[in-house]
Write a protein that holds these residues in place. Structure first.
Motif, PDB file in Angstrom:
ATOM      1  N   ALA A 112      88.564   3.290  49.944  1.00 32.53           N
ATOM      2  CA  ALA A 112      87.369   3.121  50.768  1.00 32.53           C
ATOM      3  C   ALA A 112      86.537   1.961  50.272  1.00 32.53           C
ATOM      4  O   ALA A 112      86.207   1.861  49.091  1.00 32.53           O
ATOM      5  CB  ALA A 112      86.545   4.399  50.771  1.00 32.53           C
ATOM      6  N   LEU A 157      81.435   0.812  54.681  1.00 34.47           N
ATOM      7  CA  LEU A 157      81.143   1.912  55.593  1.00 34.47           C
ATOM      8  C   LEU A 157      80.263   1.380  56.716  1.00 34.47           C
ATOM      9  O   LEU A 157      79.281   0.679  56.470  1.00 34.47           O
ATOM     10  CB  LEU A 157      80.405   3.044  54.882  1.00 34.47           C
ATOM     11  CG  LEU A 157      81.060   3.657  53.642  1.00 34.47           C
ATOM     12  CD1 LEU A 157      80.185   4.788  53.106  1.00 34.47           C
ATOM     13  CD2 LEU A 157      82.463   4.170  53.952  1.00 34.47           C
ATOM     14  N   VAL A 212      85.368   3.795  58.072  1.00 39.65           N
ATOM     15  CA  VAL A 212      85.618   3.630  56.643  1.00 39.65           C
ATOM     16  C   VAL A 212      86.762   2.637  56.479  1.00 39.65           C
ATOM     17  O   VAL A 212      87.911   2.927  56.820  1.00 39.65           O
ATOM     18  CB  VAL A 212      85.991   4.969  55.982  1.00 39.65           C
ATOM     19  CG1 VAL A 212      86.167   4.784  54.467  1.00 39.65           C
ATOM     20  CG2 VAL A 212      84.929   6.031  56.276  1.00 39.65           C
TER      21      VAL A 212
END
Length: 321
Positions: free
Chosen positions: A239, A242, A251
């Motif tokens: 990740a 965002l 993500v």
């Protein structure tokens, strides 16, 4: 910078896991969209050797992209793809990782990576008007999100966030360090990455790549206490950026060349994975995401190749879910 991105390059083998389609939970498939609609380009080139990481788009159709290589900011028209440098960099020791637009006050907030700098640049002049040094040896200031009263910054090597107060008329306060606790898991090196607000604005969502194979954490901004967001079996070990649009969280999983899309509840305490977007023809280790119209724009950081002054870089886009 070298420590953080060296780790990312060690993970490059995982890029082969990226699929060739946009996958839905029901197993159906559709091609990732490749056109911005009308005559607008679906992407645009960046200067050779630029080494992009962060991207920001405001209320006008222009993308701002930061450079790891020399700390400059490139501004490009989404309508034409043409761009220019709007913030001159101070060299490789002063990179730009994440960045956000504060349009109300005409400035950019810049994350300085392992320089430990948080910089504020004036949009009109391009000058860096304020600079802070935060954390301690080994700090990496990675990403930033704006809330009504503050800007919040992640530290990828320390279990803490940085809060920069923002006054009603744009005045900047003193930066505070907010330790992370609760469910937060700090890995041996690179851990915290992207940051966003919860849909109801009551808390922060932070990517924790070390917790349970990669997770999202809901962080109370008053205390720094973290609680894992319940998202079922979905793991987010890669990740990065965002992007929250309504209750939909995009993500960016950079090393597997994918965007996992999660539908959150209002408080951001739980969510469900609704799809994964991939585009093997155009994704080359995308890192962060910003939106305009019905498109998501992503810079390709190309962490899987050695950076040189001649290495080509670009920004690509996909259709919103």
């Amino acid at each position: 910078m070298h420590r953080s991105f060296a780790r990312r390059r060690l993970l490059q083998g995982a890029a082969a896991l990226g699929g060739a389609v946009l996958l839905t939970p029901l197993g159906t498939t559709a091609e990732a969209a490749g056109s911005a609609g009308g005559r607008w380009p679906s992407g645009f080139p960046l200067p050779d050797g630029f080494q992009p990481e962060g991207i920001a788009i405001g209320t006008r159709p222009y993308a701002y992209v930061g450079s790891i290589a020399h700390g400059s900011v490139h501004r490009a028209s989404l309508a034409t793809g043409r761009g220019r440098t709007v913030v001159e960099g101070a060299g490789p020791d002063h990179p730009v990782i994440g960045l956000k637009l504060d349009e109300q006050h005409g400035r950019l907030l810049l994350c300085g990576g392992v320089s430990r700098e948080i910089r504020v640049a004036d949009l009109r002049s391009g000058r860096v008007v304020t600079s802070y040094t935060v954390g301690s040896e080994g700090t990496m200031v990675n990403d930033v999100v704006l809330t009504p009263g503050a800007a919040w910054f992640t530290d990828s090597y320390k279990a803490q966030l940085y809060r920069l107060p923002l006054g009603r008329r744009g005045e900047l306060g003193d930066i505070a360090t907010v330790p992370l606790s609760g469910d937060w898991v700090q890995g041996p090196d690179f851990t915290a990455n992207g940051i966003a607000r919860t849909p109801d604005g009551s808390a922060l969502i932070v990517a924790d790549t070390a917790a349970d194979g990669g997770a999202l954490m809901r962080v109370d901004p008053r205390t720094g206490r973290a609680r894992k967001v319940e998202i079922g079996a979905l793991q987010l070990p890669y990740a990065d950026g965002l992007l929250l649009l309504g209750r939909t969280l995009y993500v960016v999983q950079q090393q597997i060349n994918a965007i996992d899309v999660v539908e959150l509840n209002a408080a951001g305490t739980r969510g469900r994975a609704i799809t994964r977007i991939t585009d093997p023809a155009h994704f080359r280790i995308p890192t962060t995401a910003a939106a305009w119209g019905d498109r998501i724009y992503l810079p390709n950081a190309r962490f899987d190749v050695p950076p040189t002054p001649e290495t080509d870089y670009d920004v690509v886009s996909v259709q919103q879910v």
